[in-house]
Design a protein around this motif. Structure first.
Motif, mmCIF file in Angstrom:
data_model
loop_
_atom_site.group_PDB
_atom_site.id
_atom_site.type_symbol
_atom_site.label_atom_id
_atom_site.label_comp_id
_atom_site.label_asym_id
_atom_site.label_seq_id
_atom_site.Cartn_x
_atom_site.Cartn_y
_atom_site.Cartn_z
ATOM 1 N N GLN A 107 0.789 -1.359 -0.181
ATOM 2 C CA GLN A 107 0.106 -0.018 -0.035
ATOM 3 C C GLN A 107 0.975 1.299 0.026
ATOM 4 O O GLN A 107 0.265 2.458 -0.339
ATOM 5 C CB GLN A 107 -0.917 -0.006 1.070
ATOM 6 C CG GLN A 107 -1.965 -1.022 1.068
ATOM 7 C CD GLN A 107 -2.992 -0.831 2.195
ATOM 8 O OE1 GLN A 107 -4.006 -1.523 2.308
ATOM 9 N NE2 GLN A 107 -3.281 0.379 3.042
ATOM 10 N N GLN A 108 2.132 1.009 0.371
ATOM 11 C CA GLN A 108 3.087 2.254 0.499
ATOM 12 C C GLN A 108 3.591 2.491 -0.957
ATOM 13 O O GLN A 108 4.298 3.586 -1.191
ATOM 14 C CB GLN A 108 3.987 2.108 1.475
ATOM 15 C CG GLN A 108 3.667 1.776 2.673
ATOM 16 C CD GLN A 108 2.486 2.703 3.247
ATOM 17 O OE1 GLN A 108 2.618 3.658 3.471
ATOM 18 N NE2 GLN A 108 1.615 1.729 3.860
ATOM 19 N N GLU A 110 3.119 3.056 -4.988
ATOM 20 C CA GLU A 110 2.313 3.425 -6.169
ATOM 21 C C GLU A 110 1.648 2.253 -7.074
ATOM 22 O O GLU A 110 0.525 1.755 -7.109
ATOM 23 C CB GLU A 110 2.484 4.686 -6.756
ATOM 24 C CG GLU A 110 1.467 5.081 -7.749
ATOM 25 C CD GLU A 110 0.146 5.365 -7.092
ATOM 26 O OE1 GLU A 110 -0.994 4.951 -7.687
ATOM 27 O OE2 GLU A 110 0.098 5.785 -5.996
ATOM 28 N N ARG A 113 -0.296 -0.369 -4.804
ATOM 29 C CA ARG A 113 -1.315 -0.031 -3.998
ATOM 30 C C ARG A 113 -2.548 -0.565 -3.995
ATOM 31 O O ARG A 113 -3.412 -0.869 -3.126
ATOM 32 C CB ARG A 113 -1.460 1.587 -4.338
ATOM 33 C CG ARG A 113 -2.075 2.027 -3.064
ATOM 34 C CD ARG A 113 -1.963 3.722 -3.197
ATOM 35 N NE ARG A 113 -0.521 4.033 -2.697
ATOM 36 C CZ ARG A 113 0.051 5.193 -2.601
ATOM 37 N NH1 ARG A 113 -0.806 6.152 -3.138
ATOM 38 N NH2 ARG A 113 1.188 5.564 -2.504
#
Length: 227
Positions: A107-108, A110, A113
């Motif tokens: 999730q950190q 791009e 994500r």
């Protein structure tokens, strides 16, 4: 006794020195497995999941034992051992913990994500007291989007306690967690539980899929399941 059982039961087996070696090796592996859980020697490999256009939309977490001497140990060797000796629950927690950490890391970044992660649960884990509430709290604490998590189990897991399965799934589906049935077509394949549970995916067993272009019956079965 164990050899007689493996051969179908109601049998007589005589001692074989090779069996003693096998039993000794099994006992050694069990000791090492206990130590591996304590020392967190397990890691997850990720099998990509693609859509119809070949775009990676997620992955399935596959556990591997990174043994300091043996190297990478296959789940075929240590999963049955864990099940037979009461270690499968601890191993299940380890896998879920590793999977959630990976999902948070994705999730950190791009490009990753929106990747979904599928994690297999064992029955002892899914029916453990407070599992659903505990997972909800864990997802919130880690800041993980529940919509990116898919939990997988076999049909037999669900049939162990259908009502409790429905309650746990409902609690988690309310926040967005998804559910999949693994190896569909080899267990109960009951339309009854399909209508009662908040399921999102059926993973058709590979015994049908691998012969799609060869066996007309397998193709018909897969087409029917999809329909």
């Amino acid at each position: 006794m164990f050899q007689a059982k493996e051969e179908g039961g109601n049998a007589i087996c005589f001692f074989d020195p090779a069996w003693q070696a096998m039993v000794s090796e099994c006992a050694k592996l069990l000791r090492e497995l206990r130590e591996a859980i304590h020392q967190h020697q397990f890691e997850l490999y990720y099998q990509p999941q693609l859509d119809a256009d070949g775009v990676v939309i997620g992955a399935e977490a596959l556990v591997r034992w990174n043994h300091p001497v043996r190297g990478v140990v296959s789940p075929i060797e240590f999963i049955p051992l864990a099940e037979q000796n009461g270690l499968i629950l601890a191993l299940g927690h380890e896998v879920l913990e590793l999977g959630l950490k990976q999902l948070k890391a994705w999730q950190q970044v791009e490009p990753c994500r929106q990747l979904k992660l599928s994690i297999n649960l064992v029955p002892e884990q899914f029916y453990e007291d407070g599992f659903a509430n505990g997972l909800r709290a864990q997802l919130k604490e880690l800041g993980i989007d529940p919509n990116l998590l898919m939990l997988e189990f076999t049909e037999s897991t669900l049939m162990d306690n259908l009502e409790l399965a429905r309650i746990n799934m409902q609690k988690l589906s309310e926040i967005g967690v998804h559910f999949a049935i693994d190896d569909f077509g080899t267990g109960y394949s009951s339309l009854t539980y399909l209508s009662q549970l908040p399921l999102d995916m059926l993973k058709i067993d590979q015994s049908f899929v691998r012969n799609l272009g060869v066996k007309h019956k397998d193709a018909a079965i897969v087409r029917t399941i999809i329909d």
